[in-house]
Scaffold this motif. Structure first.
Motif, short mmCIF file in Angstrom:
data_model
loop_
_atom_site.label_atom_id
_atom_site.label_comp_id
_atom_site.label_asym_id
_atom_site.label_seq_id
_atom_site.Cartn_x
_atom_site.Cartn_y
_atom_site.Cartn_z
N GLU A 47 11.50 27.50 2.75
CA GLU A 47 10.66 27.13 3.89
C GLU A 47 11.45 27.33 5.17
OE1 GLU A 47 9.09 23.20 3.66
OE2 GLU A 47 8.81 23.27 1.49
N ALA A 48 10.75 27.28 6.30
CA ALA A 48 11.38 27.29 7.62
C ALA A 48 11.38 25.87 8.17
CB ALA A 48 10.64 28.22 8.57
N LEU A 49 12.53 25.41 8.65
CA LEU A 49 12.67 24.06 9.20
C LEU A 49 13.01 24.14 10.68
CD1 LEU A 49 14.68 22.01 6.54
CD2 LEU A 49 12.27 21.83 7.10
N THR A 50 12.58 23.16 11.41
CA THR A 50 12.95 23.04 12.83
C THR A 50 13.52 21.66 13.07
OG1 THR A 50 10.72 22.31 13.42
CG2 THR A 50 11.18 24.67 13.59
N ASP A 51 14.48 21.60 14.00
CA ASP A 51 15.09 20.33 14.37
C ASP A 51 15.58 20.47 15.81
OD1 ASP A 51 15.98 17.76 14.20
OD2 ASP A 51 17.86 18.25 13.18
N THR A 52 15.92 19.37 16.44
CA THR A 52 16.43 19.39 17.82
C THR A 52 17.88 18.91 17.82
OG1 THR A 52 14.23 18.97 18.72
CG2 THR A 52 16.11 18.53 20.16
N LEU A 53 18.75 19.75 18.38
CA LEU A 53 20.17 19.41 18.51
C LEU A 53 20.46 19.06 19.95
CD1 LEU A 53 23.07 19.35 17.29
CD2 LEU A 53 23.26 21.76 17.96
N VAL A 54 21.04 17.90 20.17
CA VAL A 54 21.44 17.47 21.52
C VAL A 54 22.94 17.67 21.65
CG1 VAL A 54 21.50 15.58 23.17
CG2 VAL A 54 19.55 15.80 21.61
N ILE A 55 23.35 18.46 22.64
CA ILE A 55 24.76 18.83 22.77
C ILE A 55 25.10 18.97 24.25
CG2 ILE A 55 24.30 21.32 22.68
CD1 ILE A 55 26.83 21.61 21.00
N SER A 56 26.34 18.70 24.59
CA SER A 56 26.79 18.84 25.98
C SER A 56 27.16 20.30 26.25
CB SER A 56 28.00 17.95 26.25
OG SER A 56 27.65 16.59 26.13
N GLY A 57 26.84 20.76 27.46
CA GLY A 57 27.18 22.12 27.87
C GLY A 57 27.97 22.12 29.16
N GLU A 58 28.07 23.27 29.77
CA GLU A 58 28.78 23.41 31.04
C GLU A 58 28.08 24.46 31.89
OE1 GLU A 58 33.19 24.54 32.87
OE2 GLU A 58 32.80 24.73 30.72
N LEU A 59 27.90 24.15 33.17
CA LEU A 59 27.34 25.10 34.11
C LEU A 59 28.47 25.81 34.84
CD1 LEU A 59 24.35 23.08 35.64
CD2 LEU A 59 24.20 25.13 34.21
N GLN A 60 28.39 27.13 34.89
CA GLN A 60 29.38 27.94 35.59
C GLN A 60 28.67 28.90 36.53
OE1 GLN A 60 31.96 29.99 32.86
NE2 GLN A 60 32.80 28.11 31.97
N ALA A 61 29.39 29.31 37.57
CA ALA A 61 28.85 30.33 38.46
C ALA A 61 28.60 31.60 37.67
CB ALA A 61 29.81 30.59 39.61
N PHE A 62 27.53 32.30 37.98
CA PHE A 62 27.22 33.52 37.25
C PHE A 62 28.31 34.57 37.48
CE2 PHE A 62 25.02 37.53 36.38
CZ PHE A 62 24.49 37.25 35.14
N LEU A 63 28.79 34.66 38.72
CA LEU A 63 29.92 35.52 39.06
C LEU A 63 30.93 34.69 39.84
CD1 LEU A 63 28.13 38.81 40.25
CD2 LEU A 63 29.18 38.38 38.02
N GLU A 283 23.18 17.87 29.59
CA GLU A 283 22.85 17.51 28.21
C GLU A 283 21.74 18.46 27.75
OE1 GLU A 283 20.61 13.80 26.84
OE2 GLU A 283 22.70 13.29 26.35
N VAL A 284 22.05 19.24 26.73
CA VAL A 284 21.16 20.32 26.30
C VAL A 284 20.41 19.89 25.05
CG1 VAL A 284 21.03 22.73 25.60
CG2 VAL A 284 22.78 22.00 27.24
N GLN A 285 19.10 20.13 25.07
CA GLN A 285 18.26 19.89 23.89
C GLN A 285 17.87 21.25 23.33
OE1 GLN A 285 14.99 17.41 25.07
NE2 GLN A 285 16.29 15.64 25.46
N LEU A 286 18.38 21.54 22.14
CA LEU A 286 18.24 22.86 21.56
C LEU A 286 17.42 22.77 20.28
CD1 LEU A 286 19.20 25.79 22.05
CD2 LEU A 286 21.11 25.29 20.53
N ALA A 287 16.33 23.50 20.23
CA ALA A 287 15.50 23.53 19.02
C ALA A 287 16.12 24.46 18.00
CB ALA A 287 14.08 23.99 19.37
N LEU A 288 16.50 23.91 16.85
CA LEU A 288 17.08 24.70 15.78
C LEU A 288 15.99 25.11 14.80
CD1 LEU A 288 20.25 22.57 15.02
CD2 LEU A 288 20.04 24.50 16.58
N GLN A 289 16.06 26.31 14.33
CA GLN A 289 15.06 26.80 13.39
C GLN A 289 15.74 27.62 12.31
OE1 GLN A 289 11.83 28.93 15.13
NE2 GLN A 289 10.75 29.24 13.22
N SER A 290 15.47 27.26 11.06
CA SER A 290 15.99 28.04 9.94
C SER A 290 15.01 29.13 9.59
CB SER A 290 16.24 27.14 8.73
OG SER A 290 15.00 26.66 8.22
N SER A 291 15.51 30.14 8.93
CA SER A 291 14.64 31.23 8.47
C SER A 291 14.06 30.88 7.11
CB SER A 291 15.44 32.53 8.38
OG SER A 291 14.67 33.53 7.77
#
Length: 369
Positions: A47-63, A283-291
């Motif tokens: 089956e395909a499963l979905t979940d939400t991962l909460v993880i810290s990130g970092e913002l950087q200048a694009f250049l 704080e990033v909320q990332l939807a995880l999805q398995s194949s």
């Protein structure tokens, strides 16, 4: 005496008989303990499963770039300061190197002299060449020598022209221009300061493009394969409570970091209003999805976590088999597992350590969903 021997023989036979009965009883009891009653089971599916991962990130200048002096020089003029918005190609600072002026003047003087020498040798060769058209007037050797002098003078002239171009290019290094549009976020010098070029030199400015930022996160190895390019990502920052920002996964490193054992993911974040600043920790909320093509999904109750490891219990030919597995993403009471499993394997729905490895199924096997 004979009666005594008969009594001893009788006692020995009784003890042997009791011992045999005790062993048989123990084996029988062991067999009973290794038998299990009726259990509920299910057939393994993908089956395909979905979940939400909460993880810290970092913002950087694009250049981002540190701008250095290209030659040893003095700061003559600064046109920008911290917070200045600049455009690509804009003049940021002017440097001064007196020895470069002297070097250019010397090369220019040598060039003028060499031009005069070349013109003279060329005129000599041209006269000899015209005269040589009359047979017997000019020897071939004299003509060849005149041509060689002309060619040598021409080569020196071209070399001096190249030196003059190099000197002018070096003078262009005294002008510091913005390589792209952005904001000056630091200035480390003042007018009159001597600045050096090469390793160990301090930058004059730091320039950042902030109209677009990079959101960088590191996904653990267990979830590294669950992220797809173009996948939507939501995040929040503490300085702007209540507002949710959105972006999409733009770049995947495709490898795990040797230190963190995680995959680097980058998202492009539009920031025209400059609400977000480089260096923020969102704080990033990332939807995880398995194949659904490669993930076996089981109920949480079918997963046995013991001191020996993580297992599922498979029923095969009326006996139980503990199969070691690794877990993937979970969603509610469902979880993805990976191991030596096959489609349509029969797994016990609710497992405990009381169901021993290799136990015989005594009762009925009830197959459900």
């Amino acid at each position: 005496m004979k009666g005594l021997n008969k009594s001893l023989l009788y006692s020995t036979l009784v003890m042997v008989a009791l011992g045999l009965l005790g062993c048989n009883g123990s084996n029988a009891e062991k067999e009973i303990k290794e038998e299990i009653p009726s259990v509920n089971a299910f057939l393994l599916q993908r089956e395909a499963l979905t979940d939400t991962l909460v993880i810290s990130g970092e913002l950087q200048a694009f250049l981002q770039v540190d701008l250095y002096a290209k030659v040893n020089s003095f700061v003559r003029q600064l046109n920008v300061d911290v917070g200045s918005r600049v455009s690509k190609g804009q003049l940021l600072a002017v440097m001064d190197a007196p020895e470069m002026n002297a070097q250019q003047d010397a090369v220019s003087s040598r060039l003028q002299s060499q031009e005069a020498i070349y013109m003279a040798s060329k005129a000599t060769y041209d006269r000899l060449f015209e005269t040589s058209k009359t047979p017997g007037t000019i020897s071939q050797n004299d003509l060849e020598q005149a041509q060689a002098r002309k060619n040598a003078d021409y080569a020196q002239l071209q070399a001096l022209k190249a030196m003059l171009r190099e000197s002018k290019n070096n003078r262009d290094y005294l002008e510091i221009r913005a390589p792209f549009s952005g904001i000056i976020t630091s200035r480390n010098v003042s007018p009159g300061a001597f600045v050096g070029a090469g390793a160990g030199a301090a930058p004059l400015f730091t320039l950042q493009e902030q109209d677009k930022l990079r959101l960088i996160i590191h996904i653990p190895e267990s979830n590294a394969g669950s992220i797809r390019l173009g996948q939507s990502v939501d995040f929040t920052v503490r300085s702007i409570p209540g507002q949710v920002f959105s972006s999409k996964a733009a770049r995947l490193s495709g490898a795990l970091d040797n230190t963190l054992r995680a995959q680097r993911i980058e998202m492009d974040v539009a920031n025209k209003d400059n609400k977000l600043l480089p260096g923020m920790i969102p704080e990033v909320q990332l939807a995880l999805q398995s194949s659904g093509d490669d993930t076996f999904v089981i109920p949480q109750s079918a997963l046995l976590r013991s001191s020996l490891g993580t297992f599922v219990i498979k029923v095969q030919q009326g006996k139980t088999i503990w199969v070691p597995v690794q877990t993937g993403i979970s969603s509610g009471d469902r979880i993805g597992v990976f191991g030596s499993l096959s489609l349509q394997d029969t797994l016990i729905s609710t497992v405990t350590e009381e169901i021993r490895d290799g136990a015989v199924l005594k009762g009925q096997l009830k197959i459900g969903k």
